[in-house]
Write a protein that holds these residues in place. Structure first.
Motif, PDB file in Angstrom:
ATOM      1  N   GLY A 135       0.812  -1.214   0.000  1.00 38.15           N
ATOM      2  CA  GLY A 135       0.000   0.000   0.000  1.00 38.15           C
ATOM      3  C   GLY A 135       0.842   1.259   0.000  1.00 38.15           C
ATOM      4  O   GLY A 135       0.521   2.233  -0.697  1.00 38.15           O
ATOM      5  N   MET A 136       1.937   1.268   0.766  1.00 35.09           N
ATOM      6  CA  MET A 136       2.830   2.421   0.805  1.00 35.09           C
ATOM      7  C   MET A 136       3.473   2.659  -0.557  1.00 35.09           C
ATOM      8  O   MET A 136       3.560   3.785  -1.042  1.00 35.09           O
ATOM      9  N   ALA A 137       3.948   1.578  -1.174  1.00 34.80           N
ATOM     10  CA  ALA A 137       4.561   1.697  -2.500  1.00 34.80           C
ATOM     11  C   ALA A 137       3.548   2.215  -3.510  1.00 34.80           C
ATOM     12  O   ALA A 137       3.887   3.012  -4.397  1.00 34.80           O
ATOM     13  N   GLN A 138       2.301   1.784  -3.354  1.00 40.71           N
ATOM     14  CA  GLN A 138       1.245   2.238  -4.249  1.00 40.71           C
ATOM     15  C   GLN A 138       1.011   3.742  -4.103  1.00 40.71           C
ATOM     16  O   GLN A 138       0.786   4.448  -5.077  1.00 40.71           O
ATOM     17  N   PHE A 159      -6.827   0.545  -6.903  1.00 39.01           N
ATOM     18  CA  PHE A 159      -7.142   0.273  -5.504  1.00 39.01           C
ATOM     19  C   PHE A 159      -6.515  -1.029  -4.999  1.00 39.01           C
ATOM     20  O   PHE A 159      -6.694  -1.393  -3.839  1.00 39.01           O
ATOM     21  N   SER A 160      -5.780  -1.717  -5.867  1.00 33.66           N
ATOM     22  CA  SER A 160      -5.117  -2.957  -5.466  1.00 33.66           C
ATOM     23  C   SER A 160      -4.090  -2.678  -4.374  1.00 33.66           C
ATOM     24  O   SER A 160      -3.245  -1.787  -4.499  1.00 33.66           O
ATOM     25  N   GLY A 161      -4.175  -3.436  -3.282  1.00 36.69           N
ATOM     26  CA  GLY A 161      -3.202  -3.280  -2.210  1.00 36.69           C
ATOM     27  C   GLY A 161      -3.590  -2.286  -1.142  1.00 36.69           C
ATOM     28  O   GLY A 161      -2.852  -2.117  -0.166  1.00 36.69           O
ATOM     29  N   PHE A 162      -4.733  -1.613  -1.306  1.00 37.69           N
ATOM     30  CA  PHE A 162      -5.157  -0.622  -0.326  1.00 37.69           C
ATOM     31  C   PHE A 162      -6.206  -1.183   0.621  1.00 37.69           C
ATOM     32  O   PHE A 162      -7.119  -1.897   0.197  1.00 37.69           O
ATOM     33  N   ASP A 163      -6.090  -0.809   1.897  1.00 39.24           N
ATOM     34  CA  ASP A 163      -7.158  -1.100   2.849  1.00 39.24           C
ATOM     35  C   ASP A 163      -8.297  -0.107   2.590  1.00 39.24           C
ATOM     36  O   ASP A 163      -8.125   0.868   1.838  1.00 39.24           O
ATOM     37  N   PRO A 164      -9.483  -0.324   3.182  1.00 41.20           N
ATOM     38  CA  PRO A 164     -10.635   0.553   2.890  1.00 41.20           C
ATOM     39  C   PRO A 164     -10.378   2.034   3.152  1.00 41.20           C
ATOM     40  O   PRO A 164     -10.853   2.889   2.387  1.00 41.20           O
ATOM     41  N   ILE A 165      -9.626   2.362   4.207  1.00 41.10           N
ATOM     42  CA  ILE A 165      -9.380   3.775   4.526  1.00 41.10           C
ATOM     43  C   ILE A 165      -8.539   4.429   3.441  1.00 41.10           C
ATOM     44  O   ILE A 165      -8.842   5.520   2.948  1.00 41.10           O
ATOM     45  N   ASN A 166      -7.461   3.761   3.029  1.00 40.56           N
ATOM     46  CA  ASN A 166      -6.595   4.340   2.000  1.00 40.56           C
ATOM     47  C   ASN A 166      -7.240   4.284   0.618  1.00 40.56           C
ATOM     48  O   ASN A 166      -6.980   5.148  -0.222  1.00 40.56           O
ATOM     49  N   ASN A 168     -10.368   4.790   0.136  1.00 40.07           N
ATOM     50  CA  ASN A 168     -11.246   5.961   0.159  1.00 40.07           C
ATOM     51  C   ASN A 168     -10.450   7.245  -0.049  1.00 40.07           C
ATOM     52  O   ASN A 168     -10.904   8.169  -0.741  1.00 40.07           O
ATOM     53  N   LEU A 169      -9.255   7.310   0.531  1.00 38.15           N
ATOM     54  CA  LEU A 169      -8.379   8.461   0.327  1.00 38.15           C
ATOM     55  C   LEU A 169      -8.055   8.628  -1.156  1.00 38.15           C
ATOM     56  O   LEU A 169      -8.099   9.744  -1.705  1.00 38.15           O
ATOM     57  N   LEU A 170      -7.763   7.523  -1.806  1.00 33.92           N
ATOM     58  CA  LEU A 170      -7.437   7.561  -3.229  1.00 33.92           C
ATOM     59  C   LEU A 170      -8.651   8.001  -4.059  1.00 33.92           C
ATOM     60  O   LEU A 170      -8.513   8.797  -4.996  1.00 33.92           O
TER      61      LEU A 170
END
Length: 314
Positions: A135-138, A159-166, A168-170
């Protein structure tokens, strides 16, 4: 006029036809979804738009002119496969990629500081990329994709690799980019994101564009004439009327109210349902239920599969 167009795109790999005369029209300042199962041809089309590979047939048009090599500077591309150099420090790599896109070192540092703070990854500036989570690399790759403020942005499974909070940020950042004037194409399997974000969609399956158009229009075209009614009153009478005159799918008590799910005939409307029961109950709410994009996706893919199987048998 569309900001970006693909006309009759054909791409073959050995004996595999990856794209079969695909057309898309991406309106200016819109969010455009490319949908389809794995292997449908979405990523191949995206790679052709980015001039990573060329089409065997067809034409690409950007802002009224044939797509040129120089136009790539006005395109930001976030690929599904992540392309960061694992042994480089995060900050060094971000500056390097920003410089490749035409930013001066000072401008790159200024903008990267803003985005790293916004995405809460500033403590990772001096870490090596290999130390980052997926997620960080993304996040880093998303930042360097948008940093030069391109007019066309292309995200492949963003959105691959992101948890729901991140995730949503994206989504919020993608909507802000649209508000600032960007035109955005993205490929995703996340159908809820399509309904939240996309103005238009194309559904690709087996290399063919099966559906293309505004998202809400597509959903309406695949409506199943289902209406939901919330009411209170003479439940037995209302249930009998709905069974006799329509196709009653569900009828249940919810606290002091009742809920009914009714399918109307092709020549019937929601108004006719309401007129039939209004004298026997108090209506609290009613709506036509449109299929979700997930429902449309499954229906179209299954229809094409069944059609292909019939052709093979005949």
């Amino acid at each position: 006029m569309a900001f970006f167009e693909a006309r009759g795109i054909v791409k073959r790999f050995a004996n595999h036809l990856a794209l079969d005369k695909v057309d898309i029209d991406v309106p200016r300042n819109s969010i455009y979804g490319l949908l389809g199962p794995n292997g449908a041809g979405k990523t191949t089309l995206i790679r052709i738009i980015n001039r990573i590979t060329g089409p065997d047939e067809g034409q690409l048009i950007l802002d009224g002119h044939p797509l040129r090599s120089a136009d790539i500077r006005n395109i930001g591309y976030l690929p599904e496969e992540r392309g960061l150099y694992k042994k480089m420090k995060v900050g060094e790599q971000a500056i390097y990629l920003a410089r490749l896109k035409g930013l001066s070192r000072n401008d790159a540092l200024k903008q990267l500081k803003y985005w790293f703070e916004k995405f809460e990854i500033q403590p990772w500036w001096d870490k090596k990329v290999e130390e980052l989570s997926k997620g960080m690399a993304q996040k880093v790759q998303f930042i360097v994709t948008i940093l030069h403020e391109p007019s066309l942005l292309i995200f492949d499974e963003p959105f691959s690799g992101f948890d729901p909070i991140n995730a949503n940020l994206l989504k919020e950042e993608i909507l802000r980019l649209k508000e600032k004037g960007a035109t955005i194409i993205f490929s995703t399997h996340n159908m809820s994101s399509v309904e939240e974000l996309c103005d238009h969609i194309t559904l690709i399956n087996n290399g063919k564009a099966m559906i293309e158009g505004p998202t809400e229009e597509v959903r309406k075209n695949y409506r199943q004439n289902l209406v939901s009614i919330d009411f209170s009153g003479k439940a037995d009478t209302v249930e009998k009327i709905l069974k006799d005159r329509f196709e009653l799918h569900k009828f249940e008590a919810i606290n002091s109210h009742y809920s009914a799910l009714v399918k109307t005939g092709e020549d019937q409307s929601l108004n006719q349902v309401l007129e039939a029961i209004i004298g026997h109950c108090h209506i609290h709410g009613c709506q036509e239920l449109l299929p979700s994009m997930n429902d449309v996706f499954i229906q179209v893919v299954n229809q094409q599969k069944q059609s292909s199987q019939k052709q093979q048998r005949s």
